[in-house]
Design a protein around this motif. Structure first.
Motif, PDB file in Angstrom:
ATOM      1  N   THR A 264       1.165   5.342   0.559  1.00 29.40           N
ATOM      2  CA  THR A 264       0.522   6.418   1.310  1.00 29.40           C
ATOM      3  C   THR A 264       0.861   7.757   0.680  1.00 29.40           C
ATOM      4  O   THR A 264       2.029   8.078   0.471  1.00 29.40           O
ATOM      5  CB  THR A 264       0.970   6.409   2.781  1.00 29.40           C
TER       6      THR A 264
ATOM      7  N   VAL B  57      -3.688  10.760   3.224  1.00 31.52           N
ATOM      8  CA  VAL B  57      -3.775  11.589   4.423  1.00 31.52           C
ATOM      9  C   VAL B  57      -3.893  13.038   3.964  1.00 31.52           C
ATOM     10  O   VAL B  57      -3.067  13.505   3.179  1.00 31.52           O
ATOM     11  CB  VAL B  57      -2.535  11.406   5.326  1.00 31.52           C
TER      12      VAL B  57
ATOM     13  N   ASP C 272      -4.962   2.289  -1.789  1.00 29.38           N
ATOM     14  CA  ASP C 272      -3.918   3.131  -1.209  1.00 29.38           C
ATOM     15  C   ASP C 272      -4.508   4.114  -0.203  1.00 29.38           C
ATOM     16  O   ASP C 272      -5.712   4.377  -0.184  1.00 29.38           O
ATOM     17  CB  ASP C 272      -3.159   3.878  -2.302  1.00 29.38           C
ATOM     18  N   ARG C 273      -3.641   4.653   0.628  1.00 29.42           N
ATOM     19  CA  ARG C 273      -4.061   5.536   1.724  1.00 29.42           C
ATOM     20  C   ARG C 273      -3.742   6.981   1.387  1.00 29.42           C
ATOM     21  O   ARG C 273      -2.661   7.281   0.880  1.00 29.42           O
ATOM     22  CB  ARG C 273      -3.344   5.111   3.008  1.00 29.42           C
TER      23      ARG C 273
ATOM     24  N   GLU D 244       3.604  12.607   9.799  1.00 31.30           N
ATOM     25  CA  GLU D 244       2.862  12.423   8.555  1.00 31.30           C
ATOM     26  C   GLU D 244       3.805  12.230   7.377  1.00 31.30           C
ATOM     27  O   GLU D 244       3.551  11.399   6.490  1.00 31.30           O
ATOM     28  CB  GLU D 244       1.957  13.631   8.299  1.00 31.30           C
TER      29      GLU D 244
ATOM     30  N   MET E 232       0.841  -1.196   0.000  1.00 27.28           N
ATOM     31  CA  MET E 232       0.000   0.000   0.000  1.00 27.28           C
ATOM     32  C   MET E 232       0.875   1.244   0.000  1.00 27.28           C
ATOM     33  O   MET E 232       1.815   1.351   0.774  1.00 27.28           O
ATOM     34  CB  MET E 232      -0.909   0.023   1.232  1.00 27.28           C
TER      35      MET E 232
END
Length: 225
Positions: A3, A46, A43-44, A90, A1
């Motif tokens: 990010t 933020v 996928d992530r 992050e 995955m």
């Protein structure tokens, strides 16, 4: 995955494809994310909106705390650095930094500069040791495999390297310097120009930038396979 850290720095809350006076950079960054997730829905992403919720600017207390060895910090120092720690965490968790950063008076918005000042930090993203032979500074994220995508916009035109206004562009060069200093050296950029002209040249620039964003998404995803 994979990010993605999706950061927008425009003071405008809307997107130019949805509102008459919306943000071009938000338009491009959302296009990037939408097309990325179409191809890689697992996928992530933020989201960090520094344009509407800017980080606190660096203060004297922040500097005192940051340059105090972690083992010697008092409780108030941890509190002062808590926001910076969160922003850095992050970045550490992200593979791609997607940065929507418009040009304001030839430079980045103040909100984005506060983000830069919070994440370029001794002991967390760059090292410093006076006893070190040669250069006492070193990037701490150099081998982390991260890359940045800068999506920008400007009112005038000709800010790319070798063009008429290149010497006055402190957006992409400034971001490249700051991120390179901490070890993020791979950087792609796309920009919309002619915003203040508001004529066919702006429409053409938007169309070209959107096509470039689409091609970049496909290229980056192909590189992951």
């Amino acid at each position: 995955m994979t990010t993605l850290l999706h950061l927008d720095a425009s003071a405008r809350s809307g997107r130019s494809d949805q509102q008459q006076h919306g943000s071009h950079t938000r338009r491009l960054s959302h296009r990037f994310v939408e097309q990325w997730l179409q191809q890689r829905p697992g996928d992530r992403v933020v989201v960090r909106d520094v344009g509407l919720n800017p980080p606190s600017p660096v203060s004297g207390a922040w500097i005192h705390a940051a340059f105090t060895a972690p083992g010697s910090r008092e409780p108030w120092m941890a509190e002062v650095l808590a926001e910076s720690d969160g922003l850095i965490d992050e970045i550490l968790a992200a593979d791609i930094l997607l940065l929507g950063v418009p040009m304001y008076n030839f430079n980045v918005p103040a909100q984005f500069k506060s983000w830069i000042d919070n994440i370029v930090r001794v002991g967390r993203t760059f090292g410093f040791d006076r006893r070190r032979e040669g250069e006492p500074y070193w990037p701490m994220l150099k081998d982390a495999g991260k890359l940045a995508v800068v999506l920008s916009s400007r009112g005038d035109y000709g800010y790319a390297a070798g063009q008429r206004m290149a010497s006055m562009n402190h957006v992409e060069p400034g971001i490249r310097s700051a991120l390179g200093y901490i070890g993020i050296e791979r950087l792609h950029s796309v920009a919309i120009e002619y915003d203040e002209f508001g004529d066919a040249r702006l429409d053409e620039s938007i169309a070209a930038a959107e096509a470039e964003v689409s091609a970049l998404v496909s290229s980056l995803i192909a590189g992951l396979r």
